[in-house]
Design an enzyme around this catalytic site. Structure first.
Site, PDB file in Angstrom:
ATOM      1  CD  GLU A 195      -1.294  -2.373   2.099  1.00 18.47           C
ATOM      2  OE1 GLU A 195      -2.076  -3.073   2.754  1.00 18.47           O
ATOM      3  OE2 GLU A 195      -0.057  -2.601   2.042  1.00 18.47           O
ATOM      4  CD1 TRP A 254      20.137 -37.165 -14.525  1.00 20.28           C
ATOM      5  CD2 TRP A 254      19.048 -36.400 -12.719  1.00 20.28           C
ATOM      6  NE1 TRP A 254      21.001 -36.362 -13.827  1.00 20.28           N
ATOM      7  CE2 TRP A 254      20.356 -35.871 -12.716  1.00 20.28           C
ATOM      8  CE3 TRP A 254      18.190 -36.058 -11.687  1.00 20.28           C
ATOM      9  CZ2 TRP A 254      20.805 -35.024 -11.703  1.00 20.28           C
ATOM     10  CZ3 TRP A 254      18.633 -35.227 -10.692  1.00 20.28           C
ATOM     11  CH2 TRP A 254      19.929 -34.719 -10.708  1.00 20.28           C
ATOM     12  CD  GLU A 297      13.797 -31.138  -3.605  1.00 18.75           C
ATOM     13  OE1 GLU A 297      14.241 -31.869  -4.501  1.00 18.75           O
ATOM     14  OE2 GLU A 297      14.005 -29.905  -3.572  1.00 18.75           O
ATOM     15  N   GLY A 330      13.848 -39.029   1.443  1.00 18.53           N
ATOM     16  CA  GLY A 330      13.432 -40.125   0.580  1.00 18.53           C
ATOM     17  C   GLY A 330      12.187 -40.829   1.079  1.00 18.53           C
ATOM     18  CB  CYS A 370      -0.831  -0.450   5.610  1.00 18.45           C
ATOM     19  SG  CYS A 370       0.742  -1.179   5.133  1.00 18.45           S
TER      20      CYS A 370
END
Length: 362
Positions: free
Chosen positions: A52, A170, A296, A298, A84
């Site tokens: 703002e 991969w 991520e 395992g 604000c």
């Protein structure tokens, strides 16, 4: 343009702060006068001006009598910056259109009350679902003191995340890996288990795109990992965190080495089976202003988060490959009937090269 159109524009502008404002929310603001946009701004970085204020500072003419469009309720308390609401009132803005209430207990509803008491017309709930979705990390963290948790899985068509030796490089395509790097830049931290670090020796950084590197979190219950692994050697930004058991406090020599390398250590409660208590781990991360974590791997880590219901959503990258034998994405959950299966909601499906990304919510 309609109110919805201006809020949609505010949302797009807000996204420019992604990765830079956490643990604060992403906020965009538009100032409109005589049906023309006279100013716009967004929250650019943590501790900086709120959206703002930036919109007012960027205005091309006097903002008195204008309408302010903002995706989140303006703050009414002193934090890193002044309220604000005071700035809005001081600049004689006539009307404020708000996407959604702020779930922060310090703000929720009080910003709107302050504006109304000053005689400013207020409209709330424009594209509310979209506004809440944009700041899902912030809302979870501010309301529950826990980070938002996403499980990121890369698997074959038959659900394998690695071959029997543990090799996963991969499974998915370069397109998917590039997408994951983009995701990493949006989360405060990425988390992996000891086995993943040992076998993959990952960097867990952003390399395929421009963006900030997240904090890297390793679950290392007994502090057994070799300090020559990439995550330790490449900790130049000192953004590595290790979650370990409270018993590890006895390993003073190892702890001294880690601390000299700029590594943060968080001591976590243990479960009866000797594993770390993930709920306590998330609580400690929340205290450290980490509002979002992408897990991520395992397999054991995924299984624990799912079994304990400690995740918010999943991002599953599926490669059109079939292995037959290999390591499954998830281990035993104690579910023995299809009727009792954990049912998730499909939020979106996207094709990435030859791979498919499925976004799922709890």
């Amino acid at each position: 343009m309609t109110d919805e159109s201006y809020i949609k524009l505010a949302l797009e502008i807000a996204k420019k702060g992604r990765g830079n404002v956490s643990p604060n929310p992403m906020v965009g603001a538009i100032l409109v006068k005589n049906e023309k946009i006279i100013g716009a701004g967004f929250h650019e970085y943590f501790g900086g001006n709120h959206a703002e204020v930036n919109a007012i500072l960027n205005a091309k003419q006097d903002v008195a009598g204008s309408t302010l469009y903002v995706n989140l309720e303006p703050c009414s308390h002193y934090g890193k910056t002044p309220p604000c609401t005071e700035t809005i009132i001081k600049n004689k803005i006539k009307k404020v259109v708000i996407g959604t209430l702020d779930m922060n207990p310090l703000v929720s509803g009080s910003g709107i009350r302050a504006l109304k008491e000053a005689g400013i017309e207020v409209k709330v709930g424009v594209l509310e679902n979209e506004c809440v979705a944009l700041n899902k990390f912030f809302f979870k963290h501010i309301s529950k003191k826990l980070p938002y948790v996403t499980l990121k899985v890369a698997q074959t068509l038959d659900g394998r995340i690695a071959d029997l030796s543990g090799d996963s490089k991969w499974i998915t395509s370069l397109n998917s890996r590039r997408y994951v790097h983009g995701l990493r830049s949006q989360y405060d931290a990425v988390l992996v288990g000891t086995r993943t670090v040992k076998i993959d020796d990952p960097n867990l950084t952003v390399r395929f795109i421009e963006g900030r590197n997240p904090k890297r979190i390793i679950i290392d219950t007994d502090l057994k990992l070799n300090l020559k692994l990439k995550l330790f050697v490449n900790n130049n930004d000192e953004n590595l965190i290790i979650l370990t058991s409270r018993k590890s406090a006895e390993k003073k020599r190892k702890l001294e080495k880690l601390q000299k390398m700029g590594i943060e250590i968080l001591f976590i409660k243990e479960n009866k089976d000797g594993t770390l208590n993930l709920k306590n781990a998330l609580e400690e991360l929340g205290k450290n202003r980490i509002s979002s974590v992408m897990v991520e791997g395992g397999r054991k880590i995924y299984t624990s988060f799912i079994k304990e219901g400690l995740f918010d959503d999943m991002m599953v990258f599926i490669s059109p490959k079939i292995m037959g034998e290999g390591l499954p994405a998830v281990d035993k959950l104690g579910i023995h009937s299809i009727r009792k299966s954990l049912k998730l909601k499909v939020r979106a499906v996207e094709k990435l090269g030859d791979d498919v990304l499925i976004e799922l919510a709890r």
